[in-house]
Write a protein that holds these residues in place. Structure first.
Motif, mmCIF file in Angstrom:
data_model
loop_
_atom_site.group_PDB
_atom_site.id
_atom_site.type_symbol
_atom_site.label_atom_id
_atom_site.label_comp_id
_atom_site.label_asym_id
_atom_site.label_seq_id
_atom_site.Cartn_x
_atom_site.Cartn_y
_atom_site.Cartn_z
ATOM 1 N N LEU A 1 -3.956 -10.836 39.136
ATOM 2 C CA LEU A 1 -4.047 -11.846 38.089
ATOM 3 C C LEU A 1 -5.371 -12.560 38.290
ATOM 4 O O LEU A 1 -5.672 -13.023 39.390
ATOM 5 N N CYS B 1 -12.185 -5.236 38.742
ATOM 6 C CA CYS B 1 -11.796 -6.624 38.543
ATOM 7 C C CYS B 1 -13.033 -7.437 38.152
ATOM 8 O O CYS B 1 -14.149 -7.127 38.555
ATOM 9 N N PHE C 1 -6.471 -13.214 32.746
ATOM 10 C CA PHE C 1 -6.388 -11.767 32.635
ATOM 11 C C PHE C 1 -5.236 -11.286 33.518
ATOM 12 O O PHE C 1 -5.327 -11.353 34.743
ATOM 13 N N PRO C 2 -4.147 -10.807 32.916
ATOM 14 C CA PRO C 2 -3.011 -10.337 33.701
ATOM 15 C C PRO C 2 -3.353 -9.030 34.429
ATOM 16 O O PRO C 2 -4.340 -8.359 34.069
ATOM 17 N N PRO C 3 -2.569 -8.668 35.420
ATOM 18 C CA PRO C 3 -2.799 -7.397 36.106
ATOM 19 C C PRO C 3 -2.738 -6.237 35.108
ATOM 20 O O PRO C 3 -1.962 -6.265 34.147
ATOM 21 N N SER C 4 -3.586 -5.245 35.335
ATOM 22 C CA SER C 4 -3.633 -4.091 34.441
ATOM 23 C C SER C 4 -3.953 -2.845 35.257
ATOM 24 O O SER C 4 -4.048 -2.904 36.480
ATOM 25 N N GLN C 5 -4.169 -1.740 34.557
ATOM 26 C CA GLN C 5 -4.522 -0.507 35.252
ATOM 27 C C GLN C 5 -5.902 -0.601 35.899
ATOM 28 O O GLN C 5 -6.143 0.008 36.932
ATOM 29 N N SER C 6 -6.795 -1.372 35.302
ATOM 30 C CA SER C 6 -8.146 -1.462 35.855
ATOM 31 C C SER C 6 -8.256 -2.481 36.987
ATOM 32 O O SER C 6 -9.166 -2.411 37.789
ATOM 33 N N CYS C 7 -7.345 -3.464 37.030
ATOM 34 C CA CYS C 7 -7.350 -4.464 38.099
ATOM 35 C C CYS C 7 -5.907 -4.920 38.331
ATOM 36 O O CYS C 7 -5.248 -5.392 37.397
ATOM 37 N N THR C 8 -5.448 -4.822 39.544
ATOM 38 C CA THR C 8 -4.042 -5.117 39.839
ATOM 39 C C THR C 8 -3.783 -6.582 40.141
ATOM 40 O O THR C 8 -2.662 -6.955 40.457
ATOM 41 N N SER D 1 -11.559 3.104 40.377
ATOM 42 C CA SER D 1 -11.194 2.539 39.080
ATOM 43 C C SER D 1 -10.808 1.061 39.147
ATOM 44 O O SER D 1 -10.545 0.468 38.122
ATOM 45 N N GLN D 2 -10.785 0.452 40.329
ATOM 46 C CA GLN D 2 -10.474 -0.973 40.440
ATOM 47 C C GLN D 2 -11.668 -1.776 39.938
ATOM 48 O O GLN D 2 -12.644 -1.946 40.635
#
Length: 103
Positions: free
Chosen positions: A59, A28, A50-57, A25-26
C-alpha cells in the motif's frame, strides 16, 4: 547426458527465469517512506493512495504538501492513519444548484 538430466536442467532454468521476471516486475512508486512527521494535516494539499497490485504488493500513500513537496508516507504511522480517517469522513463541499433556464 541422459534425457532425464536434460529435462531436469531445462526445468531448473525455466523456474529460475520465471523467478527473475517476478522480481523485476516489482515497480513501486515509493522507494522509501518517510517515518517522521511530515508537517501536519493542515499542510496537506493532496493525498494519493495506491492499493497493492500486481506491479507493487505494498500500500503506497503519497502526500503533496502546499509548498509543493511530495512524500511517501508509512501507512502504519498513527498520524497517517489519522489523516486518512479525517479525509474519509470529511464532509463533501456544498453543491451549488445550476440555474434553471427561464423562458
Amino acid at each position: 547426458m541422459t534425457m532425464t538430466i536434460r529435462i531436469l536442467l531445462l526445468l531448473a532454468v525455466t523456474v529460475c527465469i520465471a523467478a527473475a521476471q517476478r522480481l523485476v516486475s516489482q515497480r513501486c512508486l515509493c522507494r522509501k517512506v518517510r517515518d517522521k512527521n511530515f508537517g501536519g494535516i493542515k499542510s496537506v494539499e493532496d493525498v494519493q493512495i495506491f492499493p497493492p497490485s500486481q506491479s507493487c504488493t505494498r500500500l503506497e500513500i503519497i502526500v503533496s504538501l502546499k509548498n509543493g513537496v511530495q512524500y511517501c508516507l508509512d501507512p502504519k504511522m498513527k498520524i497517517v492513519q489519522n489523516l486518512l480517517t479525517r479525509l474519509m469522513y470529511k464532509p463533501a463541499p456544498p453543491t451549488v444548484p445550476s440555474p434553471t433556464e427561464v423562458p
